[in-house]
Structure formats: C-alpha cells, structure tokens
Scaffold this motif. Structure first.
Motif, PDB file in Angstrom:
ATOM      1  N   SER A 180       1.291  -1.257   0.200  1.00 62.55           N
ATOM      2  CA  SER A 180       0.101  -0.199   0.296  1.00 62.55           C
ATOM      3  C   SER A 180       0.221   1.547   0.203  1.00 62.55           C
ATOM      4  N   LEU A 181       1.869   1.565   0.722  1.00 63.20           N
ATOM      5  CA  LEU A 181       3.179   2.059   0.714  1.00 63.20           C
ATOM      6  C   LEU A 181       3.530   2.850  -0.336  1.00 63.20           C
ATOM      7  N   ARG A 182       3.836   1.741  -1.262  1.00 58.76           N
ATOM      8  CA  ARG A 182       4.958   1.756  -2.684  1.00 58.76           C
ATOM      9  C   ARG A 182       3.640   2.132  -3.414  1.00 58.76           C
ATOM     10  N   ARG A 183       2.336   1.486  -3.298  1.00 60.75           N
ATOM     11  CA  ARG A 183       1.538   2.192  -4.339  1.00 60.75           C
ATOM     12  C   ARG A 183       1.349   3.946  -4.261  1.00 60.75           C
ATOM     13  N   THR A 184       1.205   4.110  -3.228  1.00 61.36           N
ATOM     14  CA  THR A 184       1.113   5.498  -2.842  1.00 61.36           C
ATOM     15  C   THR A 184       2.295   6.355  -2.994  1.00 61.36           C
ATOM     16  N   ARG A 185       3.195   5.801  -2.910  1.00 61.62           N
ATOM     17  CA  ARG A 185       4.448   7.183  -3.525  1.00 61.62           C
ATOM     18  C   ARG A 185       4.408   6.443  -4.653  1.00 61.62           C
ATOM     19  N   ILE A 186       3.746   5.539  -5.610  1.00 61.31           N
ATOM     20  CA  ILE A 186       3.927   5.467  -7.367  1.00 61.31           C
ATOM     21  C   ILE A 186       3.103   6.342  -7.940  1.00 61.31           C
ATOM     22  N   LEU A 187       2.022   6.779  -7.147  1.00 66.16           N
ATOM     23  CA  LEU A 187       0.440   7.314  -7.035  1.00 66.16           C
ATOM     24  C   LEU A 187       0.914   9.184  -7.467  1.00 66.16           C
ATOM     25  N   SER A 188       2.004   8.942  -5.812  1.00 65.23           N
ATOM     26  CA  SER A 188       2.090  10.758  -5.536  1.00 65.23           C
ATOM     27  C   SER A 188       3.560  11.178  -6.313  1.00 65.23           C
ATOM     28  N   SER A 189       3.880  10.072  -7.814  1.00 64.08           N
ATOM     29  CA  SER A 189       5.206  10.923  -8.230  1.00 64.08           C
ATOM     30  C   SER A 189       4.848  11.400  -8.802  1.00 64.08           C
ATOM     31  N   GLY A 245      13.924   8.531 -15.710  1.00 63.49           N
ATOM     32  CA  GLY A 245      14.176   8.353 -17.497  1.00 63.49           C
ATOM     33  C   GLY A 245      13.239   7.398 -18.329  1.00 63.49           C
ATOM     34  N   SER A 246      13.953   6.231 -17.273  1.00 63.83           N
ATOM     35  CA  SER A 246      13.769   4.414 -17.719  1.00 63.83           C
ATOM     36  C   SER A 246      12.298   5.214 -17.051  1.00 63.83           C
ATOM     37  N   VAL A 247      11.862   5.064 -15.699  1.00 65.79           N
ATOM     38  CA  VAL A 247      10.401   5.312 -15.359  1.00 65.79           C
ATOM     39  C   VAL A 247       9.555   5.891 -16.782  1.00 65.79           C
ATOM     40  N   LEU A 248      10.287   6.817 -17.031  1.00 70.68           N
ATOM     41  CA  LEU A 248       9.209   7.611 -18.165  1.00 70.68           C
ATOM     42  C   LEU A 248       9.178   7.458 -19.269  1.00 70.68           C
ATOM     43  N   ALA A 249       9.694   6.254 -19.762  1.00 65.46           N
ATOM     44  CA  ALA A 249      10.441   5.480 -20.676  1.00 65.46           C
ATOM     45  C   ALA A 249       9.003   4.475 -21.227  1.00 65.46           C
ATOM     46  N   ALA A 250       8.204   3.650 -19.653  1.00 69.02           N
ATOM     47  CA  ALA A 250       7.536   2.995 -19.920  1.00 69.02           C
ATOM     48  C   ALA A 250       6.180   3.327 -20.225  1.00 69.02           C
ATOM     49  N   LYS A 251       6.407   4.483 -19.549  1.00 67.53           N
ATOM     50  CA  LYS A 251       4.658   5.144 -19.766  1.00 67.53           C
ATOM     51  C   LYS A 251       4.678   5.840 -21.048  1.00 67.53           C
ATOM     52  N   LEU A 252       5.456   6.252 -21.775  1.00 64.66           N
ATOM     53  CA  LEU A 252       5.913   6.307 -23.361  1.00 64.66           C
ATOM     54  C   LEU A 252       5.553   5.481 -24.252  1.00 64.66           C
ATOM     55  N   SER A 263      13.860  -2.675 -12.635  1.00 68.30           N
ATOM     56  CA  SER A 263      12.665  -2.655 -10.998  1.00 68.30           C
ATOM     57  C   SER A 263      11.701  -1.734 -10.714  1.00 68.30           C
ATOM     58  N   ILE A 264      12.306  -0.343 -10.860  1.00 66.31           N
ATOM     59  CA  ILE A 264      11.426   1.326 -10.509  1.00 66.31           C
ATOM     60  C   ILE A 264      10.475   1.165 -11.230  1.00 66.31           C
ATOM     61  N   CYS A 265      11.430   0.979 -12.889  1.00 62.04           N
ATOM     62  CA  CYS A 265       9.857   1.327 -13.808  1.00 62.04           C
ATOM     63  C   CYS A 265       9.169   0.271 -14.096  1.00 62.04           C
ATOM     64  N   ILE A 266       9.132  -0.838 -13.997  1.00 57.06           N
ATOM     65  CA  ILE A 266       8.554  -2.196 -13.794  1.00 57.06           C
ATOM     66  C   ILE A 266       7.260  -2.213 -12.519  1.00 57.06           C
ATOM     67  N   HIS A 267       8.081  -1.488 -11.208  1.00 58.83           N
ATOM     68  CA  HIS A 267       6.607  -1.000 -10.300  1.00 58.83           C
ATOM     69  C   HIS A 267       6.332  -0.115 -10.618  1.00 58.83           C
ATOM     70  N   PHE A 268       6.105   0.906 -10.861  1.00 55.87           N
ATOM     71  CA  PHE A 268       5.535   2.234 -11.850  1.00 55.87           C
ATOM     72  C   PHE A 268       4.529   1.778 -12.564  1.00 55.87           C
ATOM     73  N   ALA A 269       5.280   0.901 -13.564  1.00 63.28           N
ATOM     74  CA  ALA A 269       4.072   0.201 -15.120  1.00 63.28           C
ATOM     75  C   ALA A 269       2.690  -0.824 -14.582  1.00 63.28           C
ATOM     76  N   GLN A 323       0.850   2.757 -12.430  1.00 59.38           N
ATOM     77  CA  GLN A 323       0.275   3.568 -13.104  1.00 59.38           C
ATOM     78  C   GLN A 323      -0.198   3.322 -14.444  1.00 59.38           C
ATOM     79  N   LEU A 324       0.401   2.133 -14.818  1.00 64.13           N
ATOM     80  CA  LEU A 324      -0.499   1.505 -16.345  1.00 64.13           C
ATOM     81  C   LEU A 324      -1.470   0.328 -16.377  1.00 64.13           C
ATOM     82  N   LYS A 325      -1.611   0.299 -14.816  1.00 66.95           N
ATOM     83  CA  LYS A 325      -2.284  -1.200 -15.319  1.00 66.95           C
ATOM     84  C   LYS A 325      -1.242  -2.392 -15.945  1.00 66.95           C
TER      85      LYS A 325
END
Length: 364
Positions: free
Chosen positions: A9-18, A133-140, A172-178, A181-183
């Motif tokens: 839950s804490l991880r999710r909160t951090r990701i959603l507030s990033s 940059g790696s995190v944003l690359a997943a979104k793009l 690892s970080i960019c995958i957890h964001f995906a 955030q990206l479901k």
C-alpha cells in the motif's frame, strides 16, 4: 488485501504521488535524455573505462545525422527519495551517504575521498535523472508503442545492493510504476548486456508477472550463481562467440520467449559491451590481451540484434522501451546511434514529431 499501512500500500501511494510520470506533447519524440546524464567530476570518472559522456554523444550523432531534432527530446525529472523507496529500503539509500560505498559501486576508488555532497551532485544525481528517464520511458512506450531512454539499464543493482557502476535499480523501479500507473500485469525483461543482470533477477525472483530472458557471457562479472536461478530463460554465451553464432542464439531465444509468455510491455536492456574489444565485456584480468576473454560481436551485429528485438515486439503488438546499459568503448555511442537510425529506417520506430521533421538539431 493490502492494508493502508502495508508495504504494498505504501509503495502504491508513493507511485501515485510521484512526479516522474507527466504528460508529453505529441510533438516530442519518445527519446528521453538530459545533459545531466553525463558524469564529470575533476577527471576522476576517467579512472573507470565507462564512457561517462556516452549518453550525450549518442544524441549528438542522432542530431548531426538529421534524425533527431534536439527540441523533440524529452527531459525527465530526477527520481526523488520517495521514488527510490518504491524499491530500495531506506537503509540502502542511507548507505549512499557514505562516499566509500559509492566508490565501491562505481569501481572508482578515489571517489571515496570526496565529500559526499560532491558525490551526490556529480555522480548520484546523474543516475537519479536516468532513473527518472527509465520510469517515464515505460509510460511513453505504452502510449506510443516504443520509447528509448538514452541511459539507464542499471541491471546490477537490486533493492538492497548496488554494484558494477549501478547505484539504483531503475529497471525494477520502472516496472513497479508500470504495474500501478499503467495497469500492466505482464512484463518481459530482455537483457542482452554482456553481463548477467543479477539485480532484476533478484528483485523479481518470485514474481510471476515478470519473465526474464537474459543473454550474457557466463564467464565474466558478476558471476552471481544464486541470481541465475531466477531467469525464466537463461542463454549463456562463451567468450570468443562470434556475430553469426550470437545472432542465432538471440533468434532462438526470442522464439522460445514468443511461445512462453505474452507480455504487455518489454523492457529491453540493450548493452553494447558485447562489442569485440570492449574492456569490460571480458574477463577483467585479461582485459589487455587481444581476443581473449570477450565476445567478438561486430557493430553490425549489435544493430541487427536490436532490430530483431524491436521486430519481435512489433510482431506481437507489444510496447517496448529500450535502455542503453553497458558499453565501455568510445565507439559504443556511434554504434547505438547507428542502431537507432536503423530502427527508424526499418520503420520499427518513428523519429519524427507531429510538428515538422527532424532537423540537424544543435548542441546537446
């Protein structure tokens, strides 16, 4: 179900507030880079064979070839402490306040003698920008079908431990964001750096959402036999492997992956340290001995390898993000730029923004 105070839950909160995810206009090309990626402090960086200005030189080559207008490049945000805590425990991040710890990770002993404030600004800040940059690359990649972070790929860093010039676990970080955030629920890591990607192997050891295809020289660093158990597909190539043999192994591995897993996102760790003569793509004590201890892959072999992986993603309709990872010769930047140009020419990526065409750019 995760409680409000649980680690997930804490991880999710951090990701959603990033602030690492942000909207990018269509006039921008999904190529992510910042001049802050480049590492330079008092010449000490030259004590490591890594070309610490490689990232900027890649963009300079793309601009000079008229493939990429500098105005179309996307600048990422720096990963904050809260972003890094998505994967890294606070104890590990605190350890980076010690310059000796960072010196060991970077494999540059004199860094240990520098005040940590300088180490943070001149070394760790560039790494944190590349994580962003790696995190944003997943979104793009999910929005556009592909993205390239002209940096990142720190695959020797796991949640608890850095090493091999890798201070943060950006993969690892960019995958957890995906995931959040990206479901996205299924990710394939295709790691073709010369070195075993032991960081992400450890981080996703028991996570069935992540399929790891790792093609590496089993005779060189890091020799992490425990982590190797966590690959879904392990392709070990021996020192002296030539281009044709290597590309056949890549073809065969992609065919197995095609039948074994159906990802929604591919994270492609495209190291160029497989190149013949790379000073760290070999057994370290044999680094100065020609033709002993390293792979013998030609620049054209790297270009064909990247084309094969992007074609794999295109054929399956999978979004793909590319990270440049290792590559320690001055020639690596030119090879990476040539590979990106080839991907554009083969229409596997579209390097033109929606407003105008790519020009000669300018100083990157």
């Amino acid at each position: 179900m995760a409680t409000s105070s649980s680690p997930e839950s804490l991880r999710r909160t951090r990701i959603l507030s990033s602030k690492l995810y942000f909207d990018v206009p269509l006039s921008k090309v999904p190529v992510i880079y910042s001049s802050a990626y480049n590492i330079a402090f008092f010449g000490i960086e030259k004590l490591h064979p890594f070309d610490s200005s490689k990232w900027g030189r890649i963009c300079q080559f793309l601009a000079s070839e008229g493939v990429l207008d500098k105005k179309c490049i996307i600048e990422p945000e720096e990963a904050s402490k809260e972003d890094l805590l998505v994967v890294h425990p606070e104890k590990y991040l605190d350890s980076l306040q010690n310059s000796l710890t960072v010196a060991k990770i970077m494999e540059v002993p004199p860094v240990a003698m520098l005040p940590n404030c300088i180490v943070q600004r001149k070394a760790l800040y560039p790494f944190r920008k590349q994580v962003g940059g790696s995190v944003l690359a997943a979104k793009l990649a999910k929005e556009r079908g592909w993205a390239i972070n002209v940096g990142g790929g720190f695959h020797h860093c796991s949640a608890d431990k850095g090493g091999g010039f890798c201070a943060y676990a950006d993969i690892s970080i960019c995958i957890h964001f995906a995931f959040v955030q990206l479901k996205v629920s299924r990710v394939m890591i295709i790691d073709v750096d010369a070195h075993q990607g032991n960081g992400h192997e450890i981080d996703f050891a028991k996570d069935k959402r992540v399929y790891i295809l790792n093609v590496y020289n089993s005779e060189i660093y890091p020799g992490d036999y425990n982590a190797r158990r966590f690959n879904d597909q392990k392709v070990e190539v021996a020192s002296g492997t030539t281009t044709d043999v290597y590309l056949k192994k890549v073809d065969d591995a992609l065919e197995v992956a095609r039948r074994s897993f159906d990802p929604e996102l591919v994270v492609y760790n495209a190291g160029t340290d497989i190149l013949d003569g790379d000073p760290l793509g070999c057994l370290r004590f044999l680094a100065l001995v020609p033709k002993i201890g390293w792979l013998e892959i030609s620049p054209d072999g790297v270009i064909k390898r990247d084309e094969k992986v992007f074609a794999f993603a295109r054929e399956k309709g999978i979004s793909i993000l590319m990270l440049t990872s290792g590559g320690y010769m001055k020639s690596s930047a030119r090879v990476i730029a040539d590979s990106i140009i080839n991907l554009s020419r083969k229409q596997l990526i579209d390097m033109s923004g929606t407003q105008g065409t790519a020009g000669t750019g300018g100083q990157i």
